[in-house]
Write an enzyme that holds these catalytic residues in place. Sequence first.
Site, short mmCIF file in Angstrom:
data_model
loop_
_atom_site.label_atom_id
_atom_site.label_comp_id
_atom_site.label_asym_id
_atom_site.label_seq_id
_atom_site.Cartn_x
_atom_site.Cartn_y
_atom_site.Cartn_z
CB ILE A 152 -0.95 -0.01 1.21
CG1 ILE A 152 -1.96 -1.15 1.09
CG2 ILE A 152 -1.67 1.33 1.34
CD1 ILE A 152 -2.78 -1.39 2.34
NE ARG A 234 -6.60 -3.99 10.49
CZ ARG A 234 -6.78 -3.99 9.19
NH1 ARG A 234 -6.84 -2.83 8.53
NH2 ARG A 234 -6.89 -5.14 8.52
CG ASP A 258 -11.04 4.02 5.66
OD1 ASP A 258 -12.20 4.39 5.41
OD2 ASP A 258 -10.60 2.91 5.31
CD GLU A 263 -12.88 -0.10 11.91
OE1 GLU A 263 -13.37 -0.96 11.14
OE2 GLU A 263 -11.80 0.47 11.69
CG HIS A 282 -12.24 -0.47 7.78
ND1 HIS A 282 -11.83 -1.09 8.93
CD2 HIS A 282 -11.36 -0.87 6.83
CE1 HIS A 282 -10.76 -1.83 8.71
NE2 HIS A 282 -10.45 -1.71 7.43
#
Length: 321
Positions: A152, A234, A258, A263, A282
């Site tokens: 990423i 995270r 995000d 969550e 997310h």
Amino acid sequence: MISPSAAWIIPRAHVDALRRDFPQHTFLEAWDRETLRRVLVESDAAFAAFLDKDLVPSLARLRWVQAPAAGVAHMLSPELAGSPIVLTSARGVRARAIAEHVMLMALALARQLPLIMRRQSERAWALDEIETAGTIRTLNGRQMGIVGLGSIGVEVARLAAGFGMRVVATRMHSDRPRPQGVDDVLPPERLAELLSSSDVVVLSAALTADTRLLMNREMLAHVKRGAYLINISRGRLVDDEALVEALREARIGGAALDVFTREPLPADSPYWDLPNVIVTPHLSGAMEDYWTPLVALFADNLRRFEKGEPLVNVVDKAAGY
């Protein structure tokens, strides 16, 4: 494959396709946690989002698990780490989508989009308010600091370089060749240096024992005043209380988050109401069709598994990614 989010549950059409492509294998479906626990005991391989640690000692037959995500910290219990079960991840499948999301957030913060959208909802023409404040920025010539240079981070760097940004990153093996678009690579011990010199900081490191609460109060104090923080890794990399404080005091200019410690993000989280924060649920890795490339990765690994060949994206269980 079960998941708390419907978006992360494999469509049945892909399960049917796997059965057609691999008639020599028996595919056992598990659409709830208890069924998954039961079928894992009689499986040689699994395509699963969970692996309960208390079950690991009874999985004498299981040899390989394909995770549907790049991050596997929630699966990598001490029991699994100490077992001979091979764990593979979906590293790289969502890299381009997440990188595009990062650039969208960097542009949105730099161009004051949260304020613009608030004024739109009020039907207010805010040209003078926004332009005279001098808060709109361009990305060209700015520095992006990337914390974690995996698949990423590498894709983010490539896109950021296209905007004329200087890119500096941290990674464990800083002596390896620099990927395209990366101007400098620093070891993790020099994180404070990266934070103090970057206009945009992107968190893309895997969640491990070393990165949990990496962005604590001390590290957040090193962030360049007015810089933007983007977290697509995270939530547990960040000390929420310290970050909220830095955002309220405008020591950090804005954040695009995000991922979160909890969550879904609780309704009483202060992140919802901070004017310099963009909250997304997310979805940085959302794609038109995530499952086709992911199932293709699993199928490729299944063929390799059959032949006894090395699998793709094997997780280093000691490193955590």
